[in-house]
Design a protein around this motif. Sequence first.
Motif, mmCIF file in Angstrom:
data_model
loop_
_atom_site.group_PDB
_atom_site.id
_atom_site.type_symbol
_atom_site.label_atom_id
_atom_site.label_comp_id
_atom_site.label_asym_id
_atom_site.label_seq_id
_atom_site.Cartn_x
_atom_site.Cartn_y
_atom_site.Cartn_z
ATOM 1 N N LEU A 1 -14.157 5.311 -1.910
ATOM 2 C CA LEU A 1 -12.780 5.435 -1.473
ATOM 3 C C LEU A 1 -11.836 5.409 -2.669
ATOM 4 C CD1 LEU A 1 -12.786 2.912 1.522
ATOM 5 C CD2 LEU A 1 -12.793 5.407 1.686
ATOM 6 N N SER A 2 -10.640 5.937 -2.466
ATOM 7 C CA SER A 2 -9.544 5.804 -3.428
ATOM 8 C C SER A 2 -8.322 5.302 -2.671
ATOM 9 C CB SER A 2 -9.220 7.135 -4.106
ATOM 10 O OG SER A 2 -10.274 7.568 -4.930
ATOM 11 N N MET A 3 -7.477 4.532 -3.350
ATOM 12 C CA MET A 3 -6.252 4.045 -2.735
ATOM 13 C C MET A 3 -5.201 3.783 -3.803
ATOM 14 S SD MET A 3 -7.607 0.258 -1.468
ATOM 15 C CE MET A 3 -8.771 0.991 -0.319
ATOM 16 N N TYR A 4 -3.946 3.858 -3.388
ATOM 17 C CA TYR A 4 -2.806 3.670 -4.291
ATOM 18 C C TYR A 4 -2.023 2.440 -3.847
ATOM 19 C CZ TYR A 4 -3.672 8.500 -5.786
ATOM 20 O OH TYR A 4 -4.238 9.650 -6.270
ATOM 21 N N LEU A 5 -1.568 1.642 -4.830
ATOM 22 C CA LEU A 5 -0.820 0.421 -4.548
ATOM 23 C C LEU A 5 0.376 0.338 -5.485
ATOM 24 C CD1 LEU A 5 -3.777 -2.173 -4.527
ATOM 25 C CD2 LEU A 5 -2.911 -0.891 -2.561
ATOM 26 N N THR B 1 9.505 11.705 -0.701
ATOM 27 C CA THR B 1 9.694 10.831 -1.864
ATOM 28 C C THR B 1 9.157 9.435 -1.590
ATOM 29 O OG1 THR B 1 11.691 12.065 -2.461
ATOM 30 C CG2 THR B 1 11.366 9.919 -3.502
ATOM 31 N N ASN B 2 8.315 8.939 -2.492
ATOM 32 C CA ASN B 2 7.753 7.594 -2.382
ATOM 33 C C ASN B 2 8.656 6.611 -3.126
ATOM 34 O OD1 ASN B 2 4.867 7.981 -1.168
ATOM 35 N ND2 ASN B 2 5.090 9.609 -2.697
ATOM 36 N N LEU C 1 -1.775 -10.324 1.508
ATOM 37 C CA LEU C 1 -2.816 -9.369 1.903
ATOM 38 C C LEU C 1 -2.204 -8.263 2.734
ATOM 39 C CD1 LEU C 1 -3.618 -9.726 5.187
ATOM 40 C CD2 LEU C 1 -4.708 -11.782 4.338
ATOM 41 N N HIS C 2 -2.869 -7.106 2.700
ATOM 42 C CA HIS C 2 -2.459 -5.976 3.538
ATOM 43 C C HIS C 2 -3.705 -5.199 3.973
ATOM 44 C CE1 HIS C 2 1.790 -6.514 2.763
ATOM 45 N NE2 HIS C 2 1.574 -6.489 1.463
ATOM 46 N N TRP C 3 -3.694 -4.759 5.226
ATOM 47 C CA TRP C 3 -4.672 -3.791 5.695
ATOM 48 C C TRP C 3 -4.289 -2.424 5.142
ATOM 49 C CZ3 TRP C 3 -8.675 -5.687 8.624
ATOM 50 C CH2 TRP C 3 -8.475 -6.897 9.289
ATOM 51 N N HIS C 4 -5.268 -1.611 4.778
ATOM 52 C CA HIS C 4 -4.950 -0.252 4.367
ATOM 53 C C HIS C 4 -4.870 0.617 5.620
ATOM 54 C CE1 HIS C 4 -4.832 3.569 2.354
ATOM 55 N NE2 HIS C 4 -4.884 2.995 1.165
ATOM 56 N N PRO C 5 -3.699 1.210 5.912
ATOM 57 C CA PRO C 5 -3.538 1.938 7.181
ATOM 58 C C PRO C 5 -4.336 3.228 7.258
ATOM 59 C CG PRO C 5 -1.593 2.199 5.816
ATOM 60 C CD PRO C 5 -2.463 1.191 5.118
ATOM 61 N N GLN C 6 -4.847 3.735 6.129
ATOM 62 C CA GLN C 6 -5.589 4.995 6.139
ATOM 63 C C GLN C 6 -7.094 4.799 5.952
ATOM 64 O OE1 GLN C 6 -2.851 6.547 3.003
ATOM 65 N NE2 GLN C 6 -2.797 8.387 4.281
ATOM 66 N N CYS C 7 -7.515 3.584 5.653
ATOM 67 C CA CYS C 7 -8.939 3.266 5.460
ATOM 68 C C CYS C 7 -9.291 2.162 6.444
ATOM 69 C CB CYS C 7 -9.226 2.825 4.031
ATOM 70 S SG CYS C 7 -8.755 4.018 2.763
ATOM 71 N N VAL D 1 0.844 -1.191 0.000
ATOM 72 C CA VAL D 1 0.000 0.000 0.000
ATOM 73 C C VAL D 1 0.881 1.243 0.000
ATOM 74 C CG1 VAL D 1 -1.751 1.292 1.268
ATOM 75 C CG2 VAL D 1 -1.838 -1.218 1.217
ATOM 76 N N ILE D 2 0.553 2.199 -0.865
ATOM 77 C CA ILE D 2 1.248 3.484 -0.910
ATOM 78 C C ILE D 2 0.463 4.495 -0.077
ATOM 79 C CG2 ILE D 2 1.963 5.395 -2.394
ATOM 80 C CD1 ILE D 2 2.310 3.374 -4.656
ATOM 81 N N LEU D 3 1.124 5.107 0.879
ATOM 82 C CA LEU D 3 0.468 6.135 1.689
ATOM 83 C C LEU D 3 0.185 7.356 0.828
ATOM 84 C CD1 LEU D 3 2.516 5.925 5.012
ATOM 85 C CD2 LEU D 3 0.366 4.774 4.423
ATOM 86 N N ASP D 4 -0.980 7.963 1.019
ATOM 87 C CA ASP D 4 -1.375 9.089 0.179
ATOM 88 C C ASP D 4 -1.761 10.290 1.037
ATOM 89 O OD1 ASP D 4 -4.227 8.851 0.939
ATOM 90 O OD2 ASP D 4 -4.170 6.998 -0.239
ATOM 91 N N GLY D 5 -2.086 11.375 0.381
ATOM 92 C CA GLY D 5 -2.460 12.601 1.079
ATOM 93 C C GLY D 5 -3.955 12.822 1.147
#
Length: 459
Positions: free
Chosen positions: A94-98, A169-170, A433-439, A80-84
């Motif tokens: 929802l939106s999310m980046y991977l 920087t990501n 699998l990964h939990w989304h830390p922001q959702c 999961v990519i952390l976003d703003g």
Amino acid sequence: MECEPLNEVNEDLEENDNDSNNEDSMESDEAEEQEDQDEEPKVYLPGKPLKSGEELVVDKTAYRMLHHAQSGAPCLSFDVILDGLGNNRENYPLSMYLVAGTQAAKAHVNNLLVMKMSNLCGIKDDSDDESDNDELESEDGTNTPVMSVAPIRHQGCVNRVRYTKIGETNLAASWSELGRVHIWNLEEQLKVLDNDELLRAYRKKCEKSDGGIKPLFSFKGHLSEGYGLDWCSTDIGTLASGDCKGNIHIWHLSNSSSSATWHVDQRPYNSHAPHSVEDIQWSPNERHVLASKYSSIIKVWDTRASPQSACMLTTSGTHTADINVISWNHKESQFLVSGGDDGLICVWDLRQFGPNGSSPLAMFKQHTAPVTTVEWHPEEATVFASGGADDQIAQWDLSVEADQSEEINSGELKELPPQLLFIHQGQTDIKELHWHPQCPGALISTAHSGFNIFRTISV
């Protein structure tokens, strides 16, 4: 699970049957058919064979969100990519980046995929009023999810990929089947994902040769390919990589130049040899401590010591086959969870580790095939999820205890541990699998059959 109705009654009755027998037969069959149609759906337990005429259907009332996605070649690792877009976001869509890595049939056609999944709508509840339902849809009134992809050409299949952020920087680290570990800057890809015109131009550029995209840094010092890979969260820029020969190398970010580069310690931590280092996890609160697994053994290392004497804690003897994955609890850092080829999940207390091994705090044998992925919830210290080759994802809560006063109608349900909250199915050969830390509560999983993005009513 719902049962199909019985076949229609055959009206071509034998001529030598009398009318009364015919009427009795029809009335009996009609009664059985009506009874079968009136039967309520049953809960399906994985591993139980389906009867003739039975089929599995999704109970959408058990989900708050459920989506499926395909990426072409299967992606057997992602992060999961952390976003703003904000933390603790629960309003749909929802939106999310991977970032994910492909496992294509030919080594030269593999890619890192930087993805944006948007318009991830929730599942409507018929009991909600109309105003509540409107919140689950996008502004244009549709509930069709959208996936945008910015690829990066990658030499060799991607065994594992892990994300981190250094300053603004990501970055992503990738393990190639060719025995190399690369670090990539994802800034360009994330920028084009938010602009359709830029994305089209970027994809055209990528179609020509390798698109001119090179890794920031590559390490070729491993003796074989590998799978163990993890960024340290308390020492920014520090990375650990482990290979199939049992060697672990520690990377440190170098500040000696204006461009990002890494110093990789050429002295490996290698008491795993000749067994493969399948997984690595840095401690969530100690910058010099990491855990790794090989065969059926877990080791905890202090990287301040020399490689020959850095192994401080170890445990073995509970798993009857190789351990595949481990996860370190980020809220209660004394706890680890492991999953193995024996289908066993073990929860460990590091305070009980010793030179002669230790026993796990809890063991669960819900999975009927190798456990291939496990991860603690980022905020709930007692909750974790597991997935495996039996095509099921399980959600667990260690705080739940058996209630002796509670009556369970189904005898089969009594066999389930009370800590098992939910079983999700629908994918083939689940890998990660990964939990989304922001959702909160959102899970993303990848398998040979594609991605699932979902949230259950249990977490």
